[in-house]
Scaffold this active site. Structure first.
Site: not given
Ligand code: NAD
Length: 414
Positions: A104
């Site tokens: 990571k």
């Molecule tokens: P992103 O940055 O695209 O979206 C994050 C979302 O969370 C946004 O809508 C943001 O406004 C919201 N958010 C942040 N703080 C918040 C709060 N306090 N209350 C409510 N909403 C809040 O990120 P992402 O890629 O969608 O990733 C989200 C999660 O999924 C992370 O934990 C990431 O590690 C995990 N993840 C992502 C992927 C991927 O393919 N992108 C794969 C596996 C896991």
């Protein structure tokens, strides 16, 4: 961000080691990341001043294959968080039986305060600094919080320029124009929905008409809400960092997506009632999907959740205390290392196609994703039933056993 996710991961590792009688030497090796690189990232800002950011790339374990894991740009990121996320990737790739280890990366910065040019210079300099760890057979980054295909394209270009050859398989989650795949963007959300279908089926709950709450409306939460709606669920509340909206009858997810694309947030969407983002977990429903940051479901939130099922789309959304409360309350949790593994599985397919130099026929990646998710879920479910363990504990047990076996057959160098 949970203040000490790494300690929690060590706890899950310890439980798993007991459950599968792991060789104590393998356990000791997994208790420390194999490589931690901290880099200083100097960036010339648009106004001519210089800012120095701090970044990390961590390999937790690469016994089963090259390090795999995303890159996160966030003001709260630190080395313990990156290490914890890298370890989760070791166990995620193992539970999915993908030929990768866990890695990571992160840069402590607030990307919302950076111009496009500053973001590009930061990405390229960070990539340059962590270059010794990168490469298709060493470590293959992907997008994570606040990074996307554009950032991955700069990363791939920087690696390719440095090595004097176009190395498409050096990174996944790329734009289609440089070897990305159409399936990657929705892979995580698709996998979450596959796990949701499987767990509802095992519990004998019909999915159609059931109510879902989604925290986070980003790269994962956005498509996810849409897919849940398409599966016949009523998405009754959605939140993001700026607010939340609820509608008992089910939100019009397509309308909500259009609104969020226009306004940059779900807050204020006229097709529902506004609520505080912090109250989203109190909305009555059968399914809760945290898809934002880690540490969202602590003991307090866990006591308030009314759902029967939680499927963890985010990494580490439930704290260890929260997990214990959910377990005592009989709420079934599909853990992150299984539930959101559709992303890394799609990354694996992208990497494999880049290395093969041939794009798979339409539908092949989606079908393989379905089989891989379904098989992994079935294995974890069966283990949990046989050994009377939570799904999280079962997933970690299977993962840890696989990594332990790989360590055993490879032996210890030198
Ligand atoms: P992103 O940055 O695209 O979206 C994050 C979302 O969370 C946004 O809508 C943001 O406004 C919201 N958010 C942040 N703080 C918040 C709060 N306090 N209350 C409510 N909403 C809040 O990120 P992402 O890629 O969608 O990733 C989200 C999660 O999924 C992370 O934990 C990431 O590690 C995990 N993840 C992502 C992927 C991927 O393919 N992108 C794969 C596996 C896991």
């Amino acid at each position: 961000m949970s203040k000490d996710r790494w300690t929690e991961i060590l706890g899950y590792l310890a439980d798993a080691a007991t459950d599968v009688d792991l060789d104590p030497d393998a356990k000791r090796r997994l208790e420390s990341p194999s490589k931690v690189l901290e880099v200083s990232v100097p960036v010339r800002m648009d106004d001519g001043s210089l800012e120095v950011f701090t970044g990390w790339r961590v390999h937790h374990d690469t016994t089963r294959g090259p390090g795999k894991g995303g890159i996160r740009f966030h003001p709260d990121v630190d080395v313990r968080e990156v290490t914890a996320l890298a370890a989760e990737m070791t166990f995620k790739t193992a539970v999915m039986n993908l030929p990768f280890g866990g890695a990571k990366g992160g840069v402590r910065c607030d990307p919302t305060l950076l111009s496009l040019g500053e973001l590009e210079r930061l990405t390229r300099r960070y990539t340059w600094e962590i270059m010794p760890l990168l490469g298709p057979d060493r470590d293959v980054p992907a997008p994570d919080v606040n990074t996307d295909g554009r950032v991955m394209a700069w990363l791939m270009d920087t690696v390719s320029m440095a090595r004097g050859e176009a190395i498409t398989s050096s990174v996944t989650g790329k734009p289609l124009a440089i070897g990305g795949t159409a399936e990657h963007a929705g892979g995580t959300a698709a996998g979450v929905v596959m796990c949701t279908r499987d767990v509802f089926e095992e519990l004998g709950l019909p999915i159609v008409g059931r109510r879902a709450v989604v925290q986070g409306f980003g790269k994962v939460g956005g498509p996810l809400a849409f897919l849940l709606h398409s599966a016949g669920m009523r998405v009754v509340a959605v939140s993001d960092v700026r607010g939340a909206v609820t509608n008992e009858g089910g939100l019009d997810v397509a309308g909500l997506s259009d609104y969020a694309a226009l306004h940059g947030t779900v807050a204020g969407y006229p097709g529902g009632e506004p609520i505080d983002a912090a109250d989203v977990f109190g909305v009555e429903c059968e399914l809760v999907i945290p898809a934002a940051l880690d540490g969202a479901i602590d003991a307090d939130v866990a006591r308030r959740i009314g759902a029967q099922v939680i499927v963890e789309a985010a990494n580490g959304p439930t704290t260890a205390e929260g997990d214990a409360v959910l377990h005592d309350r009989g709420i079934v949790v599909v853990p992150d290392i299984l539930a959101n593994a559709g992303g890394v599985t799609s990354s694996y397919f992208e990497w494999a196609q880049n290395r093969q130099g041939i794009a798979w026929l339409d539908g092949v990646a989606a079908e393989r994703l379905h089989h891989t998710m379904h098989d992994a879920f079935a294995e974890v479910w069966a283990f949990s039933q046989t050994h009377k363990l939570s799904l999280r504990r079962a997933a970690y047990a299977i993962a840890v056993e696989r990594v332990g076996e790989a360590m055993s057959v490879r032996g210890l160098f030198p």
